[in-house]
Design an enzyme around this catalytic site. Structure first.
Site, short mmCIF file in Angstrom:
data_model
loop_
_atom_site.label_atom_id
_atom_site.label_comp_id
_atom_site.label_asym_id
_atom_site.label_seq_id
_atom_site.Cartn_x
_atom_site.Cartn_y
_atom_site.Cartn_z
N GLU A 564 0.78 -1.23 0.00
CA GLU A 564 0.00 0.00 0.00
C GLU A 564 0.82 1.29 0.00
O GLU A 564 0.69 2.12 0.91
CB GLU A 564 -0.97 0.01 1.19
CG GLU A 564 -2.03 -1.08 1.11
CD GLU A 564 -3.03 -1.02 2.26
OE1 GLU A 564 -2.81 -0.25 3.23
OE2 GLU A 564 -4.02 -1.76 2.22
N GLU A 668 -6.36 -7.95 -0.07
CA GLU A 668 -7.04 -7.72 1.21
C GLU A 668 -8.51 -7.39 0.97
O GLU A 668 -8.83 -6.65 0.05
CB GLU A 668 -6.39 -6.57 1.99
CG GLU A 668 -4.97 -6.81 2.46
CD GLU A 668 -4.42 -5.64 3.28
OE1 GLU A 668 -5.24 -4.81 3.75
OE2 GLU A 668 -3.20 -5.54 3.43
#
Length: 800
Positions: A564, A668
């Site tokens: 991320e 995720e």
């Protein structure tokens, strides 16, 4: 008059007033001298006759130290003892009375001072009696004098005047009272001394016949002699008084007094014994836990949290560890947990990273389940969906997954991430606390359960301090490396392929707490942005060199570069360039596995045409509806529908290189429909759902409710409640929402659920969700897919 049988105490009634006593010749002479002021001669006492005419008994002179406080009179002696300040002065009367000829004079036994008492070495000033007491004493003497005026005696005697009586009192004071009393005291003293000697012989304080035969008197620490014991006769007669710290205790109270003294001792002894028993029990429990544990079970959510036995150290000698390696990460005697580690010392490294702890053999023939190939057979990515789960919060700590590591601190301490946690604990305590977390939060039992739930992949987040640390870093260095290697071996044992995810880079790639440090972004940004970018490349050089070993060729399936990166704030060209360089390093070092990079929250369509000439890359997208103030406002039907229409459309678009990057997976996602979970939006940040979200580095403030009704009715109480309180319709929605997302993500390469286990966040916890019927018991055993019709979910509250 007949004698009184009560301990020979005698008291006469008042004699007739007509009887007058005769005074002795010596008394008359003394009275005359006193009246003329002539001093009295100090001559030896001569033997004469008693008042009844009989020869006076021989009195043995006896040296006695009289207390100055004792006040004497002829018939009544008032004795005042010195008492404690809180007690009033105590006076005892000694009455001397005479009987007819042939009977001895007797003194009241209450007046006899205790034989255990010694006279003070230094006299104290006489206590002044009150006028009333002096008056009373004079009255008593006068009454007695009047009574004796009526008594007739034989011999050459004359009645005694009041002054003569005073003179007689003075003589008695000098000579030590009357002979009978002195004789009794002498016998009692002799008896007491004999008994004291006998007791000392019994206790070994003196020789019983040998030696000098002299009593060895022990001295107190304050220099005073030991108190004499009460004699036997006195005890039998009830006169065995003893001096206590406060007042006096009579002989019949001695037993009770001794019991009172003994009871506190018994209590203290019982307390000491109780404490000893408690210590023994605690030690036994700790030892038994140490011996009984095999390292299985994880803390809080994952297991019992008991300490490992480390029995494999029994055959290792500490002297086998070189001095240079002692108390380092290569010394197994410093490890909290040695379960399933090879504890034979070696300093061999690959890529500068130690292989210490690894066993020399491995087996890649294991199969996760009957629907997937074993590890040593190829996986057809893009054709066979990944069904995986994250091990979040294990090697990269997150507050919402393990709030127990963070909720014991005060708000003003600002413990919000692993950086601040390590800082407040300090190096030694941080190492102890965090290694215990590594050991217990995820264990082999979890990998076995993951396989049993139908998973075939695990994504293992870890941070750069597993490899190295830099000046100023508070992180626990390199201990996580050993647990990462053991986790890979556990995955191998159960046929699970591994997605290695570098979750935290030097400087932080997004400024969020799961990168290690919440706050500003220092990777490719700021003063040290370029330095931290290079440090990250150096770490990948080490990691790829190590994992290029044949040992990891089959078990490591995906190699992640960075989790991320916040490309909404970072310069996109620099991130793309860094990703290209890092991929080249990995390939150069011999790793042929798929390399994953994050979409950076730009949107999947933004990656069309980027790095498409680099082989072996997969785009990693993380899909949540609850971190978007617009998507979280969807009602339950819209959210489940969005999983099928929104995510499915994006995945298909990204897979097509004409509209997107190409290979894409979802690294995720979760089934949660609110952002109510404690610490999910940073520690104590609030929620979008209720409109209490304060401005953080993660997002801007949201101060109006974002639930579907957008009203004050929005509440997190039911969302955070125990799943046993969930309604049937809410459980139905949660399960369908999860299965819809699985169906959607499997149109691409597949998915990794976030996460396997937590301490208390049920809607982010696959293990808890499965146990409560809101997630499937097998990843492939699903009742809903995106081709099915969605239920109406009537009766389901949209506000909680």
């Amino acid at each position: 008059m007949a004698p009184d049988n009560d301990h020979h105490r005698r008291r006469h009634s008042r004699p007739p007033a007509t009887s007058k006593p005769a005074r002795s010749r010596y008394a008359a002479e003394r009275e005359a001298r006193k009246e003329h002021g002539t001093p009295e001669k100090k001559s030896p006492r001569r033997r004469g006759r008693d008042r009844d005419g009989s020869p006076e008994r021989e009195r043995t002179p006896q040296k006695r130290t009289r207390s100055p406080e004792r006040r004497s009179r002829r018939e009544e002696i008032v004795v005042e003892y010195e008492r404690s300040p809180e007690q009033s002065p105590r006076a005892e009367e000694v009455v001397v009375e005479y009987e007819d000829a042939g009977e001895s004079e007797v003194e009241s036994e209450e007046s006899i001072p205790p034989p255990t008492e010694r006279a003070p070495k230094k006299p104290t000033p006489r206590r002044k009696g009150s006028p009333e007491r002096n008056s009373k004493s004079k009255t008593v003497v006068q009454e007695k004098h009047e009574s004796y005026d009526s008594i007739s005696t034989t011999g050459s005697t004359r009645p005694l005047s009041l002054g003569a009586l005073a003179q007689l009192d003075a003589i008695n004071e000098k000579t030590g009272r009357h002979g009978v009393v002195r004789e009794r005291e002498k016998k009692e003293r002799q008896y007491s001394e004999k008994r004291t000697i006998k007791e000392k012989v019994v206790t070994g304080r003196v020789d019983k016949g040998g030696g000098s035969g002299k009593v060895k008197h022990r001295r107190r620490s304050d220099g005073r002699g030991e108190r004499r014991r009460v004699s036997g006769p006195l005890l039998e007669e009830g006169r065995g008084e003893r001096r206590r710290r406060v007042g006096y205790v009579s002989a019949d109270e001695i037993d009770e007094d001794e019991r009172r003294r003994w009871f506190p001792k018994k209590k203290w002894i019982a307390l000491v014994l109780l404490l000893l028993v408690i210590v023994i029990v605690v030690v036994a429990v700790v030892v038994s836990k140490k011996k009984s544990s095999n390292g299985g079970g994880s803390a809080s959510a994952s297991g019992s949290g008991t300490d490992p036995s480390n029995s494999n150290l029994n055959g290792v000698n500490e002297s086998d560890i070189p001095e240079a390696a002692k108390n380092t990460i290569l010394d197994p005697f410093t490890w909290y947990d040695t379960t399933d580690f090879n504890v034979t010392y070696t300093n061999v490294t690959v890529g500068g990273l130690p292989i210490m702890g690894l066993n020399s053999t491995w087996n890649d023939t294991t199969q996760a389940n009957q629907y997937v190939p074993p590890l040593d057979k190829p996986w057809a990515y893009g054709q066979m969906p990944i069904r995986g789960v994250n091990l979040g919060g294990w090697l990269s700590i997150e507050p919402f997954i393990t709030p127990s590591l963070f909720n014991t601190y005060k708000p003003n301490q600002n413990i919000v991430d692993e950086w601040t946690l390590s800082n407040v604990l300090g190096p030694q305590q941080a190492a102890k606390t965090i290694e215990k977390h590594y050991s217990q939060f995820i264990t082999e039992a979890d990998f076995a359960a993951i396989q049993a739930a139908g998973f075939d992949h695990v994504r293992i987040p870890y941070s750069y301090w597993a490899v190295t640390t830099y000046p100023g870093d508070p992180y626990v260095p390199k201990i996580a490396w050993r647990y990462l290697l053991r986790g890979i071996e556990y995955a191998r044992n159960y046929g699970l392929r591994v997605n290695l995810d570098l979750h935290g880079l030097p400087g932080s790639q997004n400024g969020w707490n799961h990168s290690g440090r919440q706050g500003s972004i220092g990777w490719l940004n700021g003063t040290d942005g370029a330095l931290n970018a290079q440090r990250s490349l150096d770490i990948h050089t080490q990691l790829s060199t190590f994992f290029a070993q044949p040992r990891y060729q089959n078990v490591i399936a995906i190699y992640g570069l960075v989790n991320e990166p916040k490309m909404t704030e970072l310069p996109v060209p620099e991130v793309v360039n860094w990703t290209t360089v890092a991929t080249g390093i990995v390939r150069k070092n011999g790793m042929n596995q798929t390399v994953a990079f994050g979409d950076g929250f730009l949107g999947l369509t933004k990656w069309q045409g980027q790095m498409q000439d680099v082989e072996g890359l997969v785009l990693d997208a993380h899909e949540y509806v609850i971190f978007d103030a617009n998507l979280i406002a969807f009602n339950h039907s819209a959210k489940a529908g969005y999983a099928c229409t929104g995510w499915t459309g994006q995945m298909k678009q990204s897979l097509d290189k004409t509209t997107g990057f190409g290979p894409t997976l979802c690294g995720e996602w979760s089934q949660a429909d609110t952002d109510c979970t404690t610490y999910l939006n940073d520690v104590s940040a609030g929620t979008r759902w209720e409109g209490t979200l304060q401005s953080t580095d993660r997002s801007a403030a949201v101060l109006t409710p974002s639930c579907p009704s957008k009203s004050s009715a929005c509440s997190c109480a039911s969302a955070n409640a125990d799943p046993s309180s969930y309604s049937d319709v809410y459980k139905q929605w949660l399960l369908i929402n999860a299965e819809a997302q699985m169906s959607s993500f499997e149109t691409a390469w597949g998915w990794f659920y976030w996460t396997w286990t937590t301490e208390s966040a049920t809607q982010w916890d696959w293990k808890k969700g499965m146990a409560n019927g809101i997630l499937p018991t097998k990843t492939w055993n699903r009742n809903f897919n995106c081709t099915s019709d969605l239920p109406s979910f009537s009766g389901l509250s949209e506000d909680y």
